[in-house]
Design an enzyme around this catalytic site. Structure first.
Site, PDB file in Angstrom:
ATOM      1  N   CYS A 547      35.606  43.119  43.594  1.00  0.00           N
ATOM      2  CA  CYS A 547      36.643  42.183  44.100  1.00  0.00           C
ATOM      3  C   CYS A 547      37.503  42.800  45.188  1.00  0.00           C
ATOM      4  O   CYS A 547      38.717  42.754  45.118  1.00  0.00           O
ATOM      5  CB  CYS A 547      37.497  41.621  42.967  1.00  0.00           C
ATOM      6  SG  CYS A 547      38.701  42.701  42.198  1.00  0.00           S
ATOM      7  N   TYR A 591      41.136  40.850  45.051  1.00  0.00           N
ATOM      8  CA  TYR A 591      40.929  39.467  45.484  1.00  0.00           C
ATOM      9  C   TYR A 591      41.722  39.156  46.756  1.00  0.00           C
ATOM     10  O   TYR A 591      41.958  37.999  47.084  1.00  0.00           O
ATOM     11  CB  TYR A 591      41.280  38.455  44.389  1.00  0.00           C
ATOM     12  CG  TYR A 591      40.196  38.269  43.342  1.00  0.00           C
ATOM     13  CD1 TYR A 591      39.307  39.295  43.038  1.00  0.00           C
ATOM     14  CD2 TYR A 591      40.061  37.077  42.656  1.00  0.00           C
ATOM     15  CE1 TYR A 591      38.326  39.137  42.079  1.00  0.00           C
ATOM     16  CE2 TYR A 591      39.073  36.909  41.685  1.00  0.00           C
ATOM     17  CZ  TYR A 591      38.207  37.946  41.403  1.00  0.00           C
ATOM     18  OH  TYR A 591      37.234  37.792  40.446  1.00  0.00           O
ATOM     19  N   TRP A 609      45.138  39.662  41.841  1.00  0.00           N
ATOM     20  CA  TRP A 609      44.252  39.742  40.680  1.00  0.00           C
ATOM     21  C   TRP A 609      44.324  41.122  40.023  1.00  0.00           C
ATOM     22  O   TRP A 609      44.216  41.254  38.817  1.00  0.00           O
ATOM     23  CB  TRP A 609      42.814  39.432  41.084  1.00  0.00           C
ATOM     24  CG  TRP A 609      41.870  39.415  39.926  1.00  0.00           C
ATOM     25  CD1 TRP A 609      41.664  38.396  39.048  1.00  0.00           C
ATOM     26  CD2 TRP A 609      41.022  40.483  39.497  1.00  0.00           C
ATOM     27  NE1 TRP A 609      40.732  38.755  38.103  1.00  0.00           N
ATOM     28  CE2 TRP A 609      40.319  40.026  38.352  1.00  0.00           C
ATOM     29  CE3 TRP A 609      40.774  41.767  39.960  1.00  0.00           C
ATOM     30  CZ2 TRP A 609      39.389  40.809  37.673  1.00  0.00           C
ATOM     31  CZ3 TRP A 609      39.854  42.558  39.291  1.00  0.00           C
ATOM     32  CH2 TRP A 609      39.172  42.089  38.152  1.00  0.00           C
ATOM     33  N   TYR A 810      30.182  31.338  40.867  1.00  0.00           N
ATOM     34  CA  TYR A 810      31.180  32.395  40.926  1.00  0.00           C
ATOM     35  C   TYR A 810      30.503  33.757  41.082  1.00  0.00           C
ATOM     36  O   TYR A 810      29.587  34.089  40.341  1.00  0.00           O
ATOM     37  CB  TYR A 810      31.999  32.347  39.646  1.00  0.00           C
ATOM     38  CG  TYR A 810      33.206  33.244  39.585  1.00  0.00           C
ATOM     39  CD1 TYR A 810      34.173  33.232  40.580  1.00  0.00           C
ATOM     40  CD2 TYR A 810      33.401  34.079  38.494  1.00  0.00           C
ATOM     41  CE1 TYR A 810      35.303  34.039  40.499  1.00  0.00           C
ATOM     42  CE2 TYR A 810      34.528  34.883  38.393  1.00  0.00           C
ATOM     43  CZ  TYR A 810      35.482  34.859  39.407  1.00  0.00           C
ATOM     44  OH  TYR A 810      36.591  35.660  39.315  1.00  0.00           O
ATOM     45  N   HIS A 811      30.960  34.526  42.066  1.00  0.00           N
ATOM     46  CA  HIS A 811      30.428  35.862  42.353  1.00  0.00           C
ATOM     47  C   HIS A 811      29.061  35.824  43.018  1.00  0.00           C
ATOM     48  O   HIS A 811      28.251  36.739  42.850  1.00  0.00           O
ATOM     49  CB  HIS A 811      30.384  36.741  41.100  1.00  0.00           C
ATOM     50  CG  HIS A 811      31.734  37.151  40.603  1.00  0.00           C
ATOM     51  ND1 HIS A 811      31.937  37.708  39.354  1.00  0.00           N
ATOM     52  CD2 HIS A 811      32.947  37.094  41.183  1.00  0.00           C
ATOM     53  CE1 HIS A 811      33.224  37.969  39.186  1.00  0.00           C
ATOM     54  NE2 HIS A 811      33.867  37.598  40.287  1.00  0.00           N
ATOM     55  N   HIS A 896      33.113  36.700  46.933  1.00  0.00           N
ATOM     56  CA  HIS A 896      34.063  35.706  46.438  1.00  0.00           C
ATOM     57  C   HIS A 896      34.326  34.595  47.463  1.00  0.00           C
ATOM     58  O   HIS A 896      35.460  34.210  47.702  1.00  0.00           O
ATOM     59  CB  HIS A 896      35.363  36.388  46.033  1.00  0.00           C
ATOM     60  CG  HIS A 896      35.228  37.278  44.842  1.00  0.00           C
ATOM     61  ND1 HIS A 896      34.732  38.560  44.936  1.00  0.00           N
ATOM     62  CD2 HIS A 896      35.502  37.074  43.525  1.00  0.00           C
ATOM     63  CE1 HIS A 896      34.721  39.115  43.736  1.00  0.00           C
ATOM     64  NE2 HIS A 896      35.161  38.237  42.861  1.00  0.00           N
TER      65      HIS A 896
END
Length: 952
Positions: A547, A591, A609, A810-811, A896
């Site tokens: 992230c 993030y 995050w 997601y990811h 992301h």
């Protein structure tokens, strides 16, 4: 739930800050009920296995015996590759395999390939390739669902190059189904719904939210069973299954027991009971499959309540399994029949290809009544791949169904002389449309042999329409194609395109889990030239790079900041394949986004995050800037507050995530989202921020994305108001930058609502959108959108492309490659017990690289081009043949849903010196220094393979 706090004393941790807020501990997102069943191992009863070699006591069959203490091991004296072949003894739907290595490190399979066969002699092209991680865990390989009997796993290398043999403790094959169809735009109707005593309308069962339910009425009345739930998909699909998730609120009332499923193309004529059965009285998702059928409407009828608790029916989520409409274009086709009625009525054979359901083909009945069998032959005028036939009986009710075909066989031919049987069966005696799917054949002609009338009413045969289907999984032409999945030894959550054309990917400290923060990162580099994935554990920088912010520096090095180790900076040099630690950021972040400025500095902002929750236990995470000479400098004037979203479910630690940052003239940065408020940031002095307006009528669009597809032109896409538990939008806007003014224009919406999707600009200026889901939930594959979409700036509309095999939510990541294809991979990273970890990627071939028949298009070539160019320079480029345009695209990075490095600039060519002169923009805020891909495009829009050029 796993809690893990980054170690402030990790290796090379000088300047580390101990962070104690709960968000730095990386709390696992709450579990979400699975609304679509995952592929499960098939029963192996009666199966056999054979291998190219086997060591004494290590027979191939040991890999099928349900004992992890036995194994197949190839000969220890014969060099790689080695293979093991599984014979299932019958054709069945297969969507992948799992592989458990032998205990101990030796013999673990590294590089692999998977093939399938119907006869054990003729083998397919690879349906999957890749590299397994060198560890003891179970590995999963996903493939596009295929009907086959034999599956072969080939070990190309041993994972650690320790020995020259391969081994497997257990191999399972996974059952195959079509994926759940995206539900954007669908409507539903139920015979009953409760809206007084609770908010339980029928629409709740297709909203993507497993916490809401549809429930039949119970407050003022309790209508009895049966109950119906009818889905209008508003387009035809090839449907093949259904999933049902009961209510998830701890109550059992209304669980469906006995059921039946009907389908229809028009909502009037129904194909009855394509399947029926009984759901178990449990709270988890259940599914059923049936023979593929073309349908727009799907109706489930609940005949009983599973526990006989009352007259109710309820559901949390209902999904339809299937694939895109693969009916082939019939333009120019002709038809002949053994018999047709042309005197008593217009019943000629051509009527069944005319697109009009009111006209019919009918065998002769006025002057003569020839008996069965009857034949109907379609000439498609060219050899093509065909995978099915669709038959619509006559739709005129007054006929009583005369001529409906019962028993049949279908044949194919390349020359109208030699025929091969491809399917046999019997159609039901009703007016619903019938679909027959068969193994793909290459043919010009298809013949239906009608062997009996379905109701024994007479010697006639009739049809309103016949359609042919493309090969299994195919869609209409001009929609591109996906490669077989390529396996990685990790979940590729972040990626960067390197100047040598390789793709660097990484996960976190672990291959399958984001929890970490102890100073190491697993990486895997894919080489498109060889198909080989090379894994590496990066410990040199003391940095868990999950992230992070990512930025490509002007010299091609890649800067990775923050994440699990929230203050650390790592720099990768592709030229030397070396990792070094950079200066720590002033503010720990995770993030956040970062972007390279025209002068080579890097600006970053946000990131609550990890490293502390802005405005809660640390100050708001305003901007800071890095320079090669001074390292990181705080920018208190670059206030993050104006760009915060209004997230109502997660609070402050999600409001400053994943900014859409674009470097621009004068070292300014446009923050185009995800907040609906846009802002200009500067990095000089203490930094500044100034409002740039709002993005039209858009909402906050967290986990959407934005891409610059031409100079000063930015397309923004999708996203959701909140980070999770939030309905995505299909919104799309074009932002135009002129000086410091940003104007917004709403353009045509995507066909599907999407969050967690990725977007990539192509050489022709179109934008490819891949993956995402309708309802944003991290670590869930519910509401997955498999089909890609392509935005055309000329029409300001999206076109639906081919569907991927694997969910990308997601990811996940995507990147443009120098050959003009797009890499799409990853998704998950939620631990060993998680079902949504995707250790693979696929490559999308856009329509510009394909002819109408699916063959490779002829591409222009760049024969001569410089490898470097200064901003403002004019360069001369030569091509193999005349071209009409050029574009340059900066090499991308992705994690992301954010890629702040990619941007496309079109260059106007001028004929000169036997080639073309191109002028690189002088403004470094526009042509940001770094490595770019130079593409030439011909008059058809087909791009060359790129030449790599270093600008600046």
């Amino acid at each position: 739930m796993v809690l893990h706090q980054a170690d402030s004393n990790s290796e090379n941790g000088a300047g580390s800050q101990s962070v104690t807020d709960e968000h730095a501990k990386h709390v696992m997102v709450k579990p979400v009920p699975v609304a679509v069943t995952a592929a499960a191992p098939l029963p192996r009863t009666g199966w056999t296995a054979a291998a190219d070699t086997a060591a004494s006591g290590f027979a191939a069959g040991n890999a099928l015996d349900n004992s992890t203490s036995t194994a197949w091991k190839s000969s220890t004296t014969v060099a790689m590759p080695h293979y093991i072949t599984i014979d299932t003894k019958n054709k069945m739907a297969i969507s992948g395999l799992t592989y458990l290595p032998l205990a101990g490190a030796n013999g673990r399979i590294g590089q692999y390939k998977v093939q399938v066969s119907d006869n054990g002699t003729t083998w397919s092209a690879n349906v999957a390739t890749g590299t397994f991680a060198d560890d003891a865990t179970v590995k999963t390989v996903t493939i596009a669902t295929v009907i086959t009997r034999y599956v072969r796993l080939t070990a190309v290398t041993e994972a650690g190059n320790r020995v020259k043999w391969a081994a497997a403790a257990e191999i399972n094959l996974l059952g195959g189904t079509d994926p759940a169809l995206p539900r954007t735009g669908w409507t539903v109707a139920a015979d009953s719904q409760e809206t007084v005593g609770e908010n339980a309308p029928a629409t709740n069962a297709i909203d993507g939210n497993t916490a809401t339910i549809w429930h039949t009425q119970w407050q003022d009345a309790e209508p009895g069973l049966p109950h119906t739930f009818t889905i209008d998909m508003h387009a035809a699909f090839q449907v093949s299954g259904f999933t049902y998730l009961p209510r998830q609120d701890g109550e059992a009332n209304g669980r469906i027991g006995q059921y039946k499923i009907d389908v229809s193309m028009d909502g009037a004529a129904w194909t009855p009971a394509v399947t029926s059965g009984t759901f178990s009285d449990i709270g988890t998702v259940q599914s059923m499959t049936f023979a593929s059928a073309m349908a727009r409407y799907v109706r489930i009828t609940a005949l009983t309540e599973a526990g006989n608790r009352g007259p109710w029916t309820s559901a949390a989520e209902i999904n339809v399994l299937g694939r895109s409409d693969s009916r082939l274009d019939r333009t120019g086709w002709t038809a002949t029949a053994d018999s047709q009625e042309t005197t008593g009525e217009d019943g000629k054979a051509a009527n069944a290809l005319d697109g009009n359901t009111a006209t019919i083909w009918h065998t002769e009945w006025n002057l003569n009544e020839p008996d069965y069998p009857h034949t109907y032959t379609i000439d498609t005028k060219a050899s093509r791949q065909i995978g099915g036939l669709v038959y619509l009986p006559r739709q005129d009710a007054e006929s009583g169904g005369n001529g409906r075909i019962g028993g049949y066989k279908i044949q194919s031919s390349t020359n109208n002389t030699a025929w091969t049987d491809v399917a046999t069966g019997a159609f039901n005696d009703d007016g619903g449309e019938k679909t027959v799917v068969f193994p793909t054949v290459t043919a010009r002609y298809v013949r239906l042999v009608a062997q009996a009338e379905a109701g024994n009413r007479g010697p006639w045969a009739s049809a309103a329409e016949f359609n042919l289907l493309g090969p299994s999984g195919a869609v209409a032409v001009n929609r591109g194609s996906w490669s077989a999945p390529v396996g990685f030894p990790l979940v590729p959550v972040a990626a960067a395109l390197l100047p040598n054309g390789k793709i660097l990917t990484w996960s976190a400290e672990y291959a399958d889990d984001f929890n970490g923060g102890t100073g190491s990162t697993l990486t895997a580099t894919y080489d498109p030239a060889t198909g080989v994935v090379t894994q590496r554990d990066v410990v040199e920088t003391g940095h868990d790079m999950f992230c992070p912010g990512i930025s490509v520096l002007p010299d091609g090095r890649i800067m990775i900041t923050g994440g699990n180790d929230a203050e650390v900076t790592s720099i990768y040099n592709p030229a030397t394949d070396a990792w070094t630690r950079g200066p720590d950021m002033k503010t720990p972040r995770g993030y956040q986004s970062s972007v390279t400025l025209g002068d080579g500095r890097v600006f970053t902002i946000g990131g609550s995050w990890s490293g502390g929750n802005g405005n809660v236990d640390v100050a708001h995470k305003s901007g800071e800037v890095w320079s090669a000479s001074t390292g990181w400098k705080s920018l208190p004037g670059a206030n993050v507050v104006p760009m915060l979203t209004a997230d109502t479910t997660n609070g402050d630690y999600r409001k400053d995530n994943h900014a859409w940052l674009f470097a621009w003239s004068g070292n300014k940065v446009l923050q185009a989202g995800p907040s609906k408020a846009m802002n200009w940031y500067t990095a000089d002095g203490n930094g500044t921020v100034a409002a740039a307006g709002t993005r039209g009528d858009d909402t906050d669009a967290m986990n959407g994305n934005a891409v610059m597809y031409d100079t000063g032109k930015i397309l923004t896409l999708g996203g959701a108001p909140n980070y999770d538990d939030s309905a995505a939008t299909a919104n799309a806007y074009v932002l135009t930058i002129s000086g410091s003014t940003v104007t917004t224009k709403k353009v045509g919406s995507m066909a599907n609502t999407r969050a967690f999707q990725n977007s990539v600009v192509l050489p022709d200026g179109k934008v490819l959108v891949t993956g995402g889901q309708n309802f944003a939930v991290p670590f869930s594959d519910n509401t997955t959108v498999y089909s890609a979409e392509l935005y055309d700036p000329a029409t300001e509309k999206f076109s639906t492309m081919a569907s991927a095999t694997v969910p990308r939510n997601y990811h996940s990541v995507s990147l443009l490659m120098p050959d003009g294809r797009v890499f799409s991979g990853g998704g998950g990273l939620c631990g060993g017990d998680c079902t949504t970890n995707h250790f693979d990627g696929q490559f999308f071939t856009p329509p510009y690289l394909l002819n109408e028949d699916g063959t490779a298009a002829t591409r222009p070539t760049i024969t001569t081009a410089p490898t470097t160019a200064a901003n403002g320079a004019t360069i001369n480029v030569k091509t193999g043949a005349a071209v009409t345009g050029f574009s340059i695209i900066r090499m991308g990075t992705a994690t992301h849903t954010v890629d702040t490095d990619q941007r496309r600039l079109s260059l106007t060519p001028t004929a000169a010196n036997g080639g073309y002169n191109l002028t690189v923009p002088a403004d470094k805020g526009i042509a940001v220094p770094g490595y770019w891909m130079l593409f030439a495009l011909d008059a058809k829009g087909v791009p060359s393979v790129a030449k790599i050029i270093k600008i600046g």
